[in-house]
Design a protein around this motif. Structure first.
Motif, PDB file in Angstrom:
ATOM      1  N   PHE A   1       0.825  -1.214   0.000  1.00  0.00           N
ATOM      2  CA  PHE A   1       0.000   0.000   0.000  1.00  0.00           C
ATOM      3  C   PHE A   1       0.865   1.272   0.000  1.00  0.00           C
ATOM      4  O   PHE A   1       0.514   2.277  -0.612  1.00  0.00           O
ATOM      5  N   LEU A   2       2.011   1.209   0.700  1.00  0.00           N
ATOM      6  CA  LEU A   2       2.915   2.367   0.709  1.00  0.00           C
ATOM      7  C   LEU A   2       3.444   2.646  -0.694  1.00  0.00           C
ATOM      8  O   LEU A   2       3.479   3.810  -1.144  1.00  0.00           O
ATOM      9  N   LEU A   3       3.853   1.597  -1.388  1.00  0.00           N
ATOM     10  CA  LEU A   3       4.334   1.778  -2.761  1.00  0.00           C
ATOM     11  C   LEU A   3       3.223   2.287  -3.665  1.00  0.00           C
ATOM     12  O   LEU A   3       3.449   3.142  -4.534  1.00  0.00           O
ATOM     13  N   ALA A   4       2.009   1.782  -3.462  1.00  0.00           N
ATOM     14  CA  ALA A   4       0.877   2.259  -4.256  1.00  0.00           C
ATOM     15  C   ALA A   4       0.608   3.732  -3.999  1.00  0.00           C
ATOM     16  O   ALA A   4       0.273   4.497  -4.913  1.00  0.00           O
ATOM     17  N   ALA A   5       0.767   4.161  -2.734  1.00  0.00           N
ATOM     18  CA  ALA A   5       0.550   5.567  -2.388  1.00  0.00           C
ATOM     19  C   ALA A   5       1.592   6.480  -3.024  1.00  0.00           C
ATOM     20  O   ALA A   5       1.309   7.622  -3.376  1.00  0.00           O
ATOM     21  N   LEU A   6       2.808   5.962  -3.182  1.00  0.00           N
ATOM     22  CA  LEU A   6       3.887   6.785  -3.734  1.00  0.00           C
ATOM     23  C   LEU A   6       3.935   6.759  -5.249  1.00  0.00           C
ATOM     24  O   LEU A   6       4.458   7.694  -5.876  1.00  0.00           O
ATOM     25  N   ALA A   7       3.415   5.714  -5.862  1.00  0.00           N
ATOM     26  CA  ALA A   7       3.615   5.515  -7.297  1.00  0.00           C
ATOM     27  C   ALA A   7       3.029   6.632  -8.144  1.00  0.00           C
ATOM     28  O   ALA A   7       3.711   7.202  -9.016  1.00  0.00           O
ATOM     29  N   LEU A   8       1.763   6.995  -7.911  1.00  0.00           N
ATOM     30  CA  LEU A   8       1.134   8.029  -8.745  1.00  0.00           C
ATOM     31  C   LEU A   8       1.764   9.407  -8.537  1.00  0.00           C
ATOM     32  O   LEU A   8       2.112  10.082  -9.511  1.00  0.00           O
ATOM     33  N   PRO A   9       1.931   9.882  -7.285  1.00  0.00           N
ATOM     34  CA  PRO A   9       2.592  11.189  -7.113  1.00  0.00           C
ATOM     35  C   PRO A   9       3.994  11.227  -7.715  1.00  0.00           C
ATOM     36  O   PRO A   9       4.373  12.205  -8.357  1.00  0.00           O
ATOM     37  N   ALA A  10       4.756  10.133  -7.517  1.00  0.00           N
ATOM     38  CA  ALA A  10       6.128  10.126  -8.039  1.00  0.00           C
ATOM     39  C   ALA A  10       6.139  10.101  -9.551  1.00  0.00           C
ATOM     40  O   ALA A  10       6.898  10.833 -10.198  1.00  0.00           O
ATOM     41  N   GLY A  11       5.286   9.263 -10.145  1.00  0.00           N
ATOM     42  CA  GLY A  11       5.281   9.143 -11.603  1.00  0.00           C
ATOM     43  C   GLY A  11       4.815  10.400 -12.302  1.00  0.00           C
ATOM     44  O   GLY A  11       5.495  10.939 -13.185  1.00  0.00           O
ATOM     45  N   LEU A  12       3.641  10.911 -11.896  1.00  0.00           N
ATOM     46  CA  LEU A  12       3.117  12.120 -12.539  1.00  0.00           C
ATOM     47  C   LEU A  12       3.976  13.338 -12.196  1.00  0.00           C
ATOM     48  O   LEU A  12       4.195  14.209 -13.028  1.00  0.00           O
ATOM     49  N   GLY A  13       4.463  13.391 -10.936  1.00  0.00           N
ATOM     50  CA  GLY A  13       5.319  14.516 -10.541  1.00  0.00           C
ATOM     51  C   GLY A  13       6.605  14.564 -11.332  1.00  0.00           C
ATOM     52  O   GLY A  13       7.080  15.634 -11.714  1.00  0.00           O
TER      53      GLY A  13
ATOM     54  N   LEU B   1      -6.424   3.324  -3.101  1.00  0.00           N
ATOM     55  CA  LEU B   1      -7.722   2.768  -3.472  1.00  0.00           C
ATOM     56  C   LEU B   1      -7.599   1.809  -4.649  1.00  0.00           C
ATOM     57  O   LEU B   1      -8.266   0.760  -4.692  1.00  0.00           O
ATOM     58  N   ALA B   2      -6.734   2.178  -5.611  1.00  0.00           N
ATOM     59  CA  ALA B   2      -6.528   1.298  -6.765  1.00  0.00           C
ATOM     60  C   ALA B   2      -5.923  -0.028  -6.321  1.00  0.00           C
ATOM     61  O   ALA B   2      -6.325  -1.108  -6.775  1.00  0.00           O
ATOM     62  N   ALA B   3      -4.942   0.031  -5.408  1.00  0.00           N
ATOM     63  CA  ALA B   3      -4.319  -1.193  -4.909  1.00  0.00           C
ATOM     64  C   ALA B   3      -5.333  -2.044  -4.151  1.00  0.00           C
ATOM     65  O   ALA B   3      -5.378  -3.279  -4.299  1.00  0.00           O
ATOM     66  N   PHE B   4      -6.148  -1.385  -3.338  1.00  0.00           N
ATOM     67  CA  PHE B   4      -7.167  -2.104  -2.587  1.00  0.00           C
ATOM     68  C   PHE B   4      -8.149  -2.792  -3.530  1.00  0.00           C
ATOM     69  O   PHE B   4      -8.534  -3.956  -3.330  1.00  0.00           O
TER      70      PHE B   4
END
Length: 439
Positions: free
Chosen positions: A14-26, A423-426
């Motif tokens: 879940f931590l990786l899922a939380a970081l993936a979108l901000p890191a990728g789009l950022g 939410l996507a990971a869940f």
């Protein structure tokens, strides 16, 4: 072998899922923001340099721009100060004669190539100003380093501005010497160039035939010191007054509180990575505009990484600045891609283009950067304006900033993306659990 508990695996997932979108789009947005700073023009325009007047009775001072450009204030502030005195022949020089982008996309046509300057003088220049270059340390900067070594051997007074010190250090010209540079980069230079005695807490270091200055607008203090040495303190004081610089100290470098990255400075990360709706301000180039007035707009917005700039002019025709530099706009003001228009210059005439909001940042007296920083605060936020002043090394504590304290909308964007990732990971886990298993 000890197995990792399932709950730990789930938490890490879940931590990786939380970081993936901000890191990728950022990362995508940040790459675009940094790429804009020195983006080369694509139309192939190559107007001739402005005609020169040369007085052999005067010393010659030159400001170097590299093949891929330079920081705009590092270049234009020393140029205007030296030109204002009337005591020097002042030129911009480059390896080649094509337009080069200064920070934010202000295209300068160099007065002379290195070869043309050598033919004009038949000797080294008296003063060589070296701004920060985007390709310092890369093979493309070698022609600049080689030429600087020849100038040093010929007796030039070398003056680096901000991270121009890295250009001199890469050329081996600072080994065994004291020098300074921008607060954000000096630690890295200390690791990369250990033979240099890096000095903090001062606006410039005078080591005889080499003067180095701290960040960006500290170059004003260093250049005024050059004027002191070669034309006298009275000429330096008049030059400081002419440009509205209130921080001039005759005879000595003003002290400088060594800056460090603070929690509030994270605003630059938000601007760089999550300001997806970055506005585009057209900057109208007009004949007779002051060089520092131009620099104040392009560098303030460029260093903030919050606003994109586009140099515009009627018919995209070249213009001449107050002291004769030639600049080439990239578009006509009616190009249709602008959110508003900024017109630099205390003497700028009124302009109206297709109902665009038009801003005149230099109508009020004072140093040229004051009005632009106040506009940045109004259109973004105070945290961004203060970060930009810190990067510029401009004492702005007495400026009245009227924007919001913090960019809360930007702050919510990475948080929202993190929640979306979780939410996507869940959802994927739930789908996986419901999928029928093979017998």
């Amino acid at each position: 072998m000890r197995t990792v508990p399932r709950v730990t695996v789930t938490v890490l997932g879940f931590l990786l899922a939380a970081l993936a979108l901000p890191a990728g789009l950022g990362a995508l947005t940040a790459t675009s923001a940094f790429g804009e700073r020195y983006a080369a023009r694509t139309d192939g325009a190559a107007p001739a340099a402005a005609p020169l007047r040369h007085d052999p009775a005067k010393p010659t001072a030159v400001v170097v721009v590299g093949e891929y450009g330079a920081v705009v204030s590092d270049t234009l502030a020393p140029y205007e100060i030296l030109a204002t005195t009337g005591a020097f022949n002042v030129y911009t020089v480059a390896p080649a004669g094509h337009p080069v982008p200064l920070t934010g996309g202000l295209d300068l046509v160099p007065d002379l190539t290195f070869a043309e300057l050598d033919r004009l003088l038949g000797a080294a220049a008296d003063v060589v100003v070296v701004p920060a270059l985007p390709d310092v340390g890369e093979s493309t900067s070698k022609p600049v380093g080689d030429w600087l070594n020849r100038q040093a051997a010929g007796g030039s007074l070398l003056v680096s501005v901000c991270n121009g010190a890295a250009v001199l250090a890469s050329a081996g010209l600072l080994d065994g010497r004291p020098a300074t540079a921008h607060w954000l980069r000096i630690d890295g230079y200390e690791d990369r160039h250990p033979a240099v005695d890096w000095v903090r807490g001062t606006r410039y270091v005078d080591d005889g035939d080499i003067i180095t200055t701290a960040g960006i607008l500290s170059g004003i203090d260093g250049t005024l010191h050059v004027v002191e040495r070669l034309a006298g303190p009275e000429a330096a004081a008049k030059a400081a007054q002419a440009i509205g610089w209130r921080h001039y100290h005759a005879g000595t470098a003003a002290s400088l509180v060594q800056a460090h990255f603070r929690p509030a400075d994270t605003v630059v990360g938000l601007n760089t990575a999550f300001r997806w709706d970055r506005s585009t301000t057209g900057v109208l180039l007009t004949d007779g505009v002051g060089e520092i007035e131009l620099a104040s707009v392009f560098d303030t917005f460029g260093q903030s990484l919050a606003v994109s700039t586009l140099a515009v002019g009627p018919g995209a025709e070249p213009v001449r600045s107050r002291h004769g530099l030639k600049f080439v706009p990239r578009a006509d003001p009616s190009a249709g891609e602008l959110d508003r228009l900024m017109v630099p210059g205390a003497r700028a005439a009124d302009h109206r283009y297709l109902g665009l909001e038009t801003v005149y940042p230099h109508r009020d007296p004072g140093f040229a950067f004051d009005g632009v920083l106040q506009d940045l605060s109004r259109t973004t936020d105070n945290a961004t304006a203060r970060w930009t002043a810190k990067i510029l090394e401009y004492p702005a504590d007495d400026l009245t900033l009227t924007g919001s304290a913090w960019p809360w909308t930007l702050t919510l964007r990475p948080l929202g993306l993190a929640v979306l990732g979780v939410l996507a990971a869940f959802g994927l886990i739930r789908i996986g659990r419901r999928a029928p298993r093979k017998p």
